[in-house]
Structures are given as C-alpha cells and as structure tokens.
Design an enzyme around this catalytic site. Sequence first.
Site, mmCIF file in Angstrom:
data_model
loop_
_atom_site.group_PDB
_atom_site.id
_atom_site.type_symbol
_atom_site.label_atom_id
_atom_site.label_comp_id
_atom_site.label_asym_id
_atom_site.label_seq_id
_atom_site.Cartn_x
_atom_site.Cartn_y
_atom_site.Cartn_z
ATOM 1 N N HIS A 30 0.860 -1.192 0.000
ATOM 2 C CA HIS A 30 0.000 0.000 0.000
ATOM 3 C C HIS A 30 0.889 1.232 0.000
ATOM 4 C CE1 HIS A 30 -2.615 -3.176 1.637
ATOM 5 N NE2 HIS A 30 -3.624 -2.476 1.186
ATOM 6 N N HIS A 43 -4.074 4.101 -3.534
ATOM 7 C CA HIS A 43 -4.139 3.343 -2.276
ATOM 8 C C HIS A 43 -3.239 2.112 -2.322
ATOM 9 C CE1 HIS A 43 -5.968 1.705 1.346
ATOM 10 N NE2 HIS A 43 -6.246 0.596 0.699
ATOM 11 N N GLU A 82 -18.255 -0.021 24.430
ATOM 12 C CA GLU A 82 -17.528 -1.254 24.745
ATOM 13 C C GLU A 82 -16.314 -1.451 23.838
ATOM 14 O OE1 GLU A 82 -20.779 -1.141 24.022
ATOM 15 O OE2 GLU A 82 -21.816 -1.685 25.879
ATOM 16 N N HIS A 142 -29.831 -10.244 26.065
ATOM 17 C CA HIS A 142 -28.891 -10.067 27.164
ATOM 18 C C HIS A 142 -28.363 -11.394 27.716
ATOM 19 C CE1 HIS A 142 -30.034 -5.969 26.796
ATOM 20 N NE2 HIS A 142 -29.488 -5.579 27.923
#
Lengths: 662, 662
Positions: free
Chosen positions: B32, B263, B410, B472
């Site tokens: 790259h 890229h 999280e 959950h």
Amino acid sequence: MSALTPLHATRPLANAIRFLAIDAIVRAGEGHQGVPLGMAEIATALFTQHLKFNPADPQWPDRDRFVLSNGHGSMLLYALLHLSGYAQFGIDEIKSFRAMGSRCEGHPEFDPAAGIEVTTGPLGQGIANAFGMAVAEAYLNARFGDGIVNHYTYAFVGDGCLQEGVGQEMISLAGHLQLGKLILCWDDNRITDDGSTSLSISEDVSARFRVAGWHVIEVDGHDLDALSAALAEAKRDARPSMLACRTVIARGIARLQGQRGGHSGKLFEADADAARTELGWAHAPFEIPHDVLEAWRAAGRRSEGEYLAWRERLAALPDDARAEFERIQAGRLPEGWQRVLEDYKRQSIERGEGEAGILISAEINDRLAQLPERMVACADLEAPTSHKRSLHAFTAGDRSGAYVHCGVREHLMGAMANGMAAHGGVIPLAVTYLAFLDYERPAMRMAALMGLPVKFVFSHDSIGVGRNGPTHQPVEILASLRAMPNMRVFRPADAVEAAECWALAYEHRSGPSTMVFARQNLPLVRTRHSAENRCARGGYVLAQAEGGKRLVTLLATGSEVALALTARERLQREGIPTAVVSLPCWEVFDEQDPAYRQEVLGTDTVRVGVEAAVRFGWDRYLGERGAFVGMAGFGASGPAEDLYQHFGITPEHIVAEARRRL
Amino acid sequence: MSALTPLHATRPLANAIRFLAIDAIVRAGEGHQGVPLGMAEIATALFTQHLKFNPADPQWPDRDRFVLSNGHGSMLLYALLHLSGYAQFGIDEIKSFRAMGSRCEGHPEFDPAAGIEVTTGPLGQGIANAFGMAVAEAYLNARFGDGIVNHYTYAFVGDGCLQEGVGQEMISLAGHLQLGKLILCWDDNRITDDGSTSLSISEDVSARFRVAGWHVIEVDGHDLDALSAALAEAKRDARPSMLACRTVIARGIARLQGQRGGHSGKLFEADADAARTELGWAHAPFEIPHDVLEAWRAAGRRSEGEYLAWRERLAALPDDARAEFERIQAGRLPEGWQRVLEDYKRQSIERGEGEAGILISAEINDRLAQLPERMVACADLEAPTSHKRSLHAFTAGDRSGAYVHCGVREHLMGAMANGMAAHGGVIPLAVTYLAFLDYERPAMRMAALMGLPVKFVFSHDSIGVGRNGPTHQPVEILASLRAMPNMRVFRPADAVEAAECWALAYEHRSGPSTMVFARQNLPLVRTRHSAENRCARGGYVLAQAEGGKRLVTLLATGSEVALALTARERLQREGIPTAVVSLPCWEVFDEQDPAYRQEVLGTDTVRVGVEAAVRFGWDRYLGERGAFVGMAGFGASGPAEDLYQHFGITPEHIVAEARRRL
C-alpha cells in the site's frame, strides 16, 4: 429548561402510558421505568398525531416504522400497543410483563404481526436498524412510487445508543445519504446507568448531528404541542431529523425522577401511590378510564382512511406491478429464478477452470439481476469483493441504486441490513472481508435471534489472504460463527458448490445465511454435472472410497476440499480406500437424519478434518480416532502458498495424519 | 489547496521514505503505497523535529508513543525505523518486505523491542490504542510526576479509522477526558478503497472533532515547516489535538497520485523510474545517499540528551519509588500480592455462603488495592458490576483515578485497554456484560494476537440474567471466545475458584485473560480449604466417584458446577459412582499432559457436559458416548430459575442423561 409544568391537567393520554408502565413494573418487581415515564409525551405526540399505522393490520407494508432503540424501556412500547389497540397486547398481557411466556418480554422481541418491528436491547442496534428501514423505504419508493411506498421511520433513542460506535456510524452515513424520512427522538435526560451523562460525555450531541448534515430541533420533551409541531417540521424537512427532546428521566416518580435511580431503580407500591396522588390519577392499577382508552383507540384508527386509500391504489396497479409488489413483500422468489444458477453450474463445469472464490460469488450475484429486490451493501471493499458490477449506487440523489457504499462502517452495514430485512420488500446482502466479521458480529447475532433472512457475505476467508498477515487472516472466525444459533454458515468449495449454496441461501427465509469465500483460486472439485443441489443436505460424499471398504474419510470445506481430493488420490494409490466429504454447511448437515449423517461420515473409519482454521468445533465429526489438519494459532505474513506449506495444510500432511491413525 | 510545490528541492528526507516504500513495494509485487507517499512529509516533520525516542533503547519508558493506525501503510513505519536507526530494521529487512519471516510484514505486528508499539490493520483499533496509551501516560504521570512519565502519544490515521465506530467512540471520550498529550495526524487525502471519500461521507471531519472538544489545526500535509509548526502548537495545547493534514495520496507516483489506485494499485519499475526522474532522486533502489541517511540518523539521536537526563532523574528517585516504577514497568507483581487472595479463599469457606458471581470478582479486586498499577474501565455498568468500589474516577481534572467511566462504548473500552497494556506500567481491566462481548471482540482479538495481558471481565454470563431476555443472555459467546487462539477464558464456579482464577489471570503475562462471572448467586462448591491453586491445571476432579469404579463423569463450569454436584449426589445414591470435574479454564486444561487430562476426564466412563451455553466445542471432552446438558438455541425472558427449568438445565436432566448413556 423552564420549571416543569404539572402533568395531570393536560395529558391523561401520556399518563395512561405512565401508569401502565408503573403498574407493570411494580407487579413484575423489576423493569426500566426511566424511558416510559420520560418519553410518555413524546410517544403520545407521535402515536396520536403523526404515526401512520393500523393496529388491525400491523404489517401494512406502507405503515410508518417505529423502533424503540432504547429497548430496555420496553414497557413504553407495550403500553402504546395496548392503548392503540393491537389485539395481541390485551391488558392481561401487560399484567404478565417479564413473566415467562409473556409477549411483554424484558426487551422487545421481533414480532411484526404484533407491532414489534425489531428486537432491541443491545444499544445502538435499533437506530441502525431504523436507518436500514429508511434505506429500504427510499429504494422501494423509487421502484413503486409515492402511491405504494411512502412512509417515515421513527426511532426513539437514548444516550447509550448515541455513544455506541454503531450509532455514530449511523449518524454519519444517514446524513451523507440524506434520508429525509428518518426521524429520531432523542431522550435527552442527561442520565445513564452510571449517573450523570457528564461522567462520560461532554460534546454537544445536537451539534454532532448538525455536522453530519442532520436537521436538529431542540424541544421540551414534556410539551405535547411543541413535540407535535417539531414532528411536523421534521416530516417536512428533506434532511434526516433529530428531535433533541429535553426530558426528565422517570418523570412522575418523585423519589427517582431526574436521578440515576430513575433508570431502573426498584419501584414499590408506595411509589405508584405517590404518583397517583401527584398526577391526579384516581384509577386502580391497570385500569385506564374509558374516555382515555377511547381517545387512544381513536388514535389507533387515525390512519384508517389512508390505509383504505393505499389499498385502493395497490388494487389499481397494473397486474404485473401489483404481483411484483406482493411477491417481494411475501419474500417469494420469482418463478424460475434458479435457472441462471443451474446454467452457471453447467458452464463452470464446461469451462473446467477454477476462479477466485469471491469472484465466483460476484459473478453468480451479477447474474441474478432478475431479483431487483436484492440490495448489496459493502464496507469500502468494492474492488476486491466485486459485488457491484452491473448495480449502481444508492445515493442522496438517486434512490434507484441497489448498491450501498457503506464506507468503513461494518457494524452499521450489518445492522442496516437487519433493518432492511425487517422492513421487507428487499433482500439485503452485506459484503466485507471475513477478518472484519467481528466488527459486524453484534448485528449478525441480532439477525440470528430475529430470524431475518440477511445474507452476510465474506471474502478473504483464511490464511489464503496471504501477505496482509494475521490481522487479516481469519482462523477462529468460522468456529465462532458456527457456534451461533440459527446462523447458517456456507463455505463452498468451488463454483458449482457456490451456485448451490447461493440457491440455498436465497431460499432460506427463517434466518440469516453467512457466505464465506476464499480470496484465492478455487479449482473445480465438482467436475460432473448434477441437476440435484448436492449441498442441500449440508454435507455429502464428494468422492467415494474405491477398491474396498472405506478406511479413511477426509472431511473438508471450501478451499481445502481440493487438498483433500489430492490427498485421497495418494491414499488410494497406496491402496487405502479413502472418501472425501465436503461439508459446505454444518448447520444443515446437522439437521439431517442420523442414518444419512452416518453414511456420509462413514462407520469405523479414520476421519481427518481439513480446514485452514482452528479445530474448535470439529471434534463432533472426527470421533476418538480423528485427526485434524488446520491452524493451531494465528497466521503470518507471507505468500498464500508459503503459508499453507508453513502451517502444514497440505496433501502430504493429510496423508501422513490419515496413515498415522490407521 | 494551492498548487503542489515540487518535492525534490526541499525534502530529501521525506523522499528517502518515499523511495524506500516504492522500492520495497515494487520488489514485493504488492503493498500500500498511498500512506507512505502521502504522509512522508508528516512523518518527517514528526520524527526529525518532535518525536522523543531512542532507537538505541526502543523501550525507554518515557518515549513518545507512535502508532500507525492506518497500518496498511506499514512501509511508512518500516522506512522510519530503518532511517532513524533501529538495529532490527536494516536495509535487508526492508528488502524482504512482505516475504515470509520478514519483520516487515504486510501490517505492523507488535514488537516494542524493535519500535513497533502496537499491531495495526483492522481500522480504528490503532487510534483507540493510542487513546489508551494516553490514558496510561496521564495516570502514570500523576503517580510518578513529570520527571519520570511525561510523553506524547502520536497516531497517524486515515479516513477509514475515523469512519469506524470505534474511532468515533474514541473522538468522543478523548475529548471528554481532555487528553492533551494525544495528537492525531489525519491523512486527509479524500480517497478510500472505493474511490472518493464523497461516496460515503459528507461531514466536515474537523468540525466533528471540534464538537467533541478537540483542538484542530488544518495544515498542508506536504509542507514541512507548516507541519512542524502545527505539531509544536498541538503539543502546547491542553486539548487533544488533531492535525487535519491535506495530502495527495501516493504523492510522487504521477500515474496514481490523488487517485483511487493510489491506495494500493500495483506499482511497476516504470513507476519507480518515473518517480526518480520527477523527484530528482538519482539513487539506485534501496540506496539512501550518505548525507540523507546521516541526517536521519542524527534525528534518531536527537533525544539522547533527554534520554540521559531521564535516566538520571530515575536514578535519583528514592529507592522505593524507583523500585516501584521498575516493578510496574517489568510487569512484576509485588511480593506477597497473593496473600489477600489466600485470605479470601479461607474466609469464603468459613462463611460458607454463596454470593453473586460478579460481586465475588468485585470483592476480590477491591482487596487487591495494593496493585496501584491496576486500572479498571467499565462501559456504563458501574452499579451492576461493582468493580469501582474504593477506586475513584479518572477524569479531565483528576488523573490519579484508576477507574475509567467509558460510557456505553464497549469497543473503545477494549481497544483502550490494549493500548494501556501496550504502553506498560498499568494492568487494565475492562468490565461489561458478557452479552456485549461481541461489541468488544475485535479488540479482544487484537489483544490475543499481540499477547497483551489485558483482563477482560464479564458479568451476566448466561440465561441466569433472567428477565432481560435473549438479547442479554449469552449462549454462544463462551464457545466463540474459546475458539480464539491465545485467549484464556476463565469461568469460576464459586468464590474459591474465583480467587484462584484471578490469581492465574494476574500471573498470566503472555496473553489476555477473559474472566466470566454469573449475575446470580454462586453457592460454595469448594468447601475444603486447599493451599494449592486447584484451578492452575485448568480442570480438576472436584468430587471423586465413590463406592467403586467411576462410571459417570460430570463436567461443568461456573454456575453449573453446583448443579453437577447435586446430580452426582443422586447418582451416587442410586449406586452409580460419579465424579464431578470442574473445568474453569479449557485452554489451561488442554495444555496439561495427556496422563493428567485422562485421569481427570476418566477412562471408559459416560461423560456429561453441563453448561448453560451451547454444546459447540464440548465434544472434544465428551467422547462418543457423551451427552450434553445446556442450551440448544437462544434464551428467553423470564426469571432465572424458570429459565433453567424451561431449558432443562437441572440436576434431574443431568441424572437422566447420565443414566440413558450407561
């Protein structure tokens, strides 16, 4: 915010929500009162003055969609469904909140026939689903016109959903795509589970939305008139809208309102009594006064005229257009749709050459152009995954495009696809590399839980990725996904299996399918044409043992099936009758009758599993004499062929393992 | 942006980066180039004028940290390490870019002894790691003062990292915490893999940072002087800083620069030749002119004075302070640290009562207050997980706090913990519910891949969650995590096992540990005191079969061990000699010698696995006569006890399964 105005005088409809929630939560002994009490006025304004819906036909295709993204506030939704007249939510159902078997579960669980558009609970998923619904609506609107598809998607959202990365991804892409019929109502109560939002966020949330190109209205979340006016303004604006509704969490419970405990602190009967006194609600638990219930039921009938007019417009469509609309709504595939797959199988065998796994999938899907309900989303990997081809992009200016450039936002892509599938009328594919599956996984779990027919497509499925190295080389991801209930994982071995697996995936409507493809070349392993879909039983004997009783069974998937075939040739040459079993879909194979499975796996043979991934999960097939040839840890950076050698995933090693066990 | 100024006249140092990258990528045949060519000036400004580092001692604790979050641009990092004088990155290493066994892997792989601070590749992880490093620095600065810990953390970042949800979470929380020594350099090249960034984003990225409280400087990414001035300004500002560096992707390759192909489009020798001509670089491939190399090496020695002064300050510390600093840098635990765990074991047995699983973990950790290097992060679940207790919060105004309120983020929490562990000097714990593990999982995979000693702590580990329902309730998550290489998963059965497992987790330095706890009560199953850590072998016979040869072995983990003990009692009463095996950590058990494992699992016995989770992965222990009592699909909403009954995870069912197999 100015002083709070009393709630009792002006809003019995909102207080009906409050007391259903309070009574149900007190009775259950637990629950989250913060949302239903804090958002009662917002919900009332929406459901009684704006939402287009019909409790007598919850699945009316052109209904507005409503998503409670802060799903822990489930009693708000159940109260709304009860009050507005959904038959499934009678008062006894409300009384059974959180009991085993109740429809009023701890969090809302997907049940569109009863008015629950989507399962919510894990934060951020709901607003990303709502975004997907708005994408589906815009696409279908472009296909069928304003008369048939023209609705809003509303989502209620708390601070948590907006802190989650997936929520932020949604804000960014929805602004970019200018989904003007997407309207969020933010419960700006400044409280999260830990306490004040100031513990973990300082930014001006409204400003963050504005930066992304949203239309933001700041409004008193307890002022019905202001809320209704804001909703009307949101509907008019061409941008996606966010109503920043300043609210008081748990409003109505004096002891807890506006405080941390308002979220889900235990409610007692004394709290309910105090609330009755304060709000002037002189009714027994679960009792809604007749006039209030009637007003709510009238709200539930509010869209009847629109509903009937819509049905007339649908009936007035030309037959083929109506049939097409009804077909895609029902999720039926068009007559003869599999023909191109059969042609592709035959042509692949005729050509006789292998091809890069992901390009096989791309070619198959490109040939399925007769499924205009298919929408393909991809997380900034258009070139290497190649699933755009003849599709054009879905953009702010062109809603007819079936290809969604998601940017580098895998999690949003998955949750968006769920929302599209839940909306109906489209079949979403979500495409990225398998190494990035974990970014999308929380959404995949929701698709499995809801049983949504999303197709999750992955390329670059093993160390075959090569020199990008271990971050980009899945090793445990197949196993981790096979562990998920109600998720079918397909890993086809060649072009023929790929066509068969895609046929199975499109036909599978009761849950998601994950399609896993190699980056590298998949040589043809199915060299004889069969009209039968041999993958339809999940696993099958690809090459029988010859020259005697089967002594060895090599089991493989995907790119390793070809290695197993080479190993088999050598074992056969040594006089060891060896079969090769291809297992493109474990979940389907495990559903087959025991006799078939035994026949495939072989009795009293040495079994060697072969997969360029970890062994975890394979033991169920291998038996106590079994061996496994695959990965024991993470990969490495190097050319793919070198890596297969380095990690010993070779015919030589398979042969050696088989002989060692004989 | 004004017309591009020629690169050859003013910046041979930057062009040295360019040509190393071009030559290595041409030689490897892939890579790259977009990042090393586009960010060459930014890197030069940083490494030659600002970064505090010492190639002769890469792990100098007070070095500035540098993270290449856009890790696909790895040749930029390797070029910098070579040029500035890291011994591990000689020119031959550069020539071996992307070959098997090279240090110059496709993406940078964690190797702090060689100057690679963190593995990067999956987008967004690196900047979140950098954020964690800045948190660790601030905490250690508060502990040890400016003389010992006082450094910046720099991260290079592309559009992809900023589109990812985890990147957005980072922006929000870093702004909130006002981490003024965190400095990002954004490669604003307006190109992603799909093409123009306008395909998938419209927002003003700088404005988004400003909303979150960042200091933003917009700068020409090819102007060395402007970049250096911007870096100086960023260092002075008390806010976290983002340099929006306007760049041209792949600058220097005329055929590709500023375009999508920049890229990672394939580079040919002709491209290298053309670049040599255009940039006036008259040197052979991999040849750096002496004066340029000398200038770079001088840059690598630039911080020598600071380094020596720092060593003097460290040496001048009082003995105990210096010993403490050296202890935490080495990751050594203090003398006798386990004593509180031993006391806790003894007291738990004396008390004789069970306790909620997660509260056991909270209590254990609260008693470990003599480990001030411990930092606890939690995603807005302080109350139900209870791991704050005597800690106070790490905030913008108080860096001495060891508890980070992460908000509902999280994924960031996990990646932050990785960055903290990679920084060193702290032991991070990251706490949330097990159902939300999937949000954090991409970071957990990186911890496993890097071998970082992060402790991932989870509560609410099964249907024992109860009425919050299936969203959950983890069922597949234990299996999906056990599939991950180099991840230890501990699921202790009671307070005694919890103390033992925590002891093992703190001692385990070569990889992450996942600690899984029930929400519900864990009755005491280890009722006799043993000084030995019985969990240290991963699994052991908790209750021996009595009255004859063992016929049945019940294997269980966590909350189900107590059920297995009850089932054993009944089987024993029926005259069936039955053993119970507790398996708190499969990964450790699987490392034991075969004789021990066989002794524990029993020979020629019926084995029944018991776990409130799916069977996936259990077959390795059960053998062909084995049975499993657990979950076959997702959970449901209801009281925990009702759910255990409903899904048949009961002593009765265990007994029945054992008898059926006998």
